[in-house]
Design an enzyme around this catalytic site. Structure first.
Site, PDB file in Angstrom:
ATOM      1  N   SER A  83     -49.618  62.320 -16.121  1.00 36.68           N
ATOM      2  CA  SER A  83     -48.736  61.485 -15.306  1.00 36.68           C
ATOM      3  C   SER A  83     -49.295  60.060 -15.216  1.00 36.68           C
ATOM      4  CB  SER A  83     -48.547  62.126 -13.936  1.00 36.68           C
ATOM      5  OG  SER A  83     -47.501  61.511 -13.230  1.00 36.68           O
ATOM      6  N   ALA A  84     -49.528  59.541 -14.005  1.00 38.08           N
ATOM      7  CA  ALA A  84     -50.095  58.203 -13.882  1.00 38.08           C
ATOM      8  C   ALA A  84     -51.485  58.130 -14.500  1.00 38.08           C
ATOM      9  CB  ALA A  84     -50.152  57.791 -12.418  1.00 38.08           C
TER      10      ALA A  84
END
Length: 399
Positions: free
Chosen positions: A229-230
């Site tokens: 994800s991030a």
């Protein structure tokens, strides 16, 4: 800074109580009834239990921002508090470090970001033998994992939900005996006090990479940088920094592992065919497809940078449609494994990155799991897709 009503007591407590009770006694029973016919399910192939779990997550994803919840763990006083893990401090890069250079240094000066020491955790495969001094064994392979959480949530602590990724990779790789997970500084913005914008997390991950190479003794070619994800965004930025700058003694890693990476902070692809709209009903996030994905996370990570940077900065959005030129964008990147869920809203981020990597001659393995949501490898209930995907990653790690 004045806090919103839901962040203040007694309103915060009352709201949380209402949310829990209304979800348990109203929403869940209604979801159960509604999803009994397969034709009503977000994915007809999903079991009933997954439909309800996804709906619960859609209710909860915005909760930390609304009420000011933080997902943090105290630094352990000793390793005895941890299971199959060891705690270490990673010292921040000195101001005059060779690695503190290029676009990352310029961004740090613009944002007023300084280097700091950060916690990190060694995840150790049960039954393996790791030297007491943690030094790398000859030819040993390891992974540097950078966790997800929209830049403002999450932790590398072994008790966290996200730890299931590191433990899953260890369980399904014969070659990797330990993984270093870095607890980088989390970003924040209003109504919280602004903190740790880009490139703070990249600097912390860079310090962890330097720790692996210069302190522990791993050869860069035996390090896989992984991010979900991030954390995948940060991983791509870290590798880009190492590729674009000739840093003495700190060459790029041997491979890059991307897990549901968030690679376009501009959220510019909003046509009906784009995954942001197409997968609106099948992912764990509840934001409207017309709104930016993860608004608080974007603003906190950008900090003082102009919002246009989310469109045009290759360190922030390597999958953005606004980048120009594209040729050579990923030149010099190591072999990369790109995993994503076919049901996730930011699927296009992974697919565009894979295409651009291939266009620059990078060896890429793409693994899209049709029925999987965003960051599905975190969720131990997301079976059998999670285990099957981890096995494919494990095979790639061992080859």
């Amino acid at each position: 800074m004045a806090q919103p009503l839901l962040r203040r007591q007694p309103f915060k407590g009352a709201y949380l109580a209402y949310l829990v009770l209304s979800t348990l006694f109203v929403r869940v029973p209604l979801w159960y009834i509604w999803f009994l016919p397969r034709s009503n399910r977000p994915k007809a192939s999903w079991p009933l239990s997954r439909c309800i779990r996804v709906m619960l997550m859609r209710e909860l994803t915005g909760l930390p921002t609304r009420v000011g919840l933080k997902s943090t763990h105290d630094v352990p006083k000793s390793d005895s508090e941890l299971k199959d893990a060891k705690f270490v401090w990673v010292e921040g890069l000195p101001e005059d470090a060779d690695a503190f250079c290029g676009g990352v240094r310029k961004a740090a000066e613009t944002a007023g970001v300084k280097t700091e020491r950060v916690p990190a955790y060694w995840y150790i495969k049960p039954g393996s033998t790791v030297p007491q001094d943690l030094k790398a064994k000859t030819g040993e392979t390891t992974i540097l994992h950078i966790h997800g959480g929209a830049f403002h949530l999450g932790t590398a602590h072994p008790d966290s939900t996200i730890s299931s990724i590191a433990r899953g990779l260890l369980a399904h790789s014969k070659k990797v005996e330990r993984i270093l997970a870095v607890d980088y500084r989390l970003s924040a913005t209003a109504p919280d006090p602004p903190a740790n914008p880009f490139p703070a997390a990249v600097l912390d991950s860079l310090a962890a990479y330097q720790y692996l190479v210069k302190d522990v003794g791993f050869e860069p070619r035996n390090i896989i940088v992984a991010g979900d994800s991030a954390g995948g965004n940060i991983a791509f930025a870290l590798v880009r920094h190492l590729v674009e700058n000739a840093i003495p003694g700190l060459t790029p890693p041997g491979r890059l592992l991307s897990l549901s990476s968030w690679l376009d902070l501009s959220s510019s692809r909003t046509t009906p065919e784009a995954s942001l709209a197409r997968n609106f009903a099948t992912d764990i996030f509840s934001t409207s497809p017309k709104n930016a994905f993860g608004g608080y996370g974007i603003l906190s990570y950008l900090g003082p940078l102009d919002r246009e940077q989310a469109k045009t900065n290759r360190y922030l959005s390597p999958s953005s449609p606004h980048l120009d030129p594209l040729e050579g964008l990923f030149k010099g990147f190591p072999p990369t494994f790109v995993s994503a869920g076919g049901a996730e809203k930011i699927l296009d981020d992974s697919l565009v990155a894979a295409d651009r990597l291939k266009a620059d001659g990078v060896q890429v393995t793409v693994d899209v799991v049709p029925d999987a949501v965003h960051d599905f490898m975190v969720f131990t209930w997301h079976e059998p897709e999670r285990t099957e995907a981890l096995k494919r990653v494990g095979k790639w790690l061992d080859d």
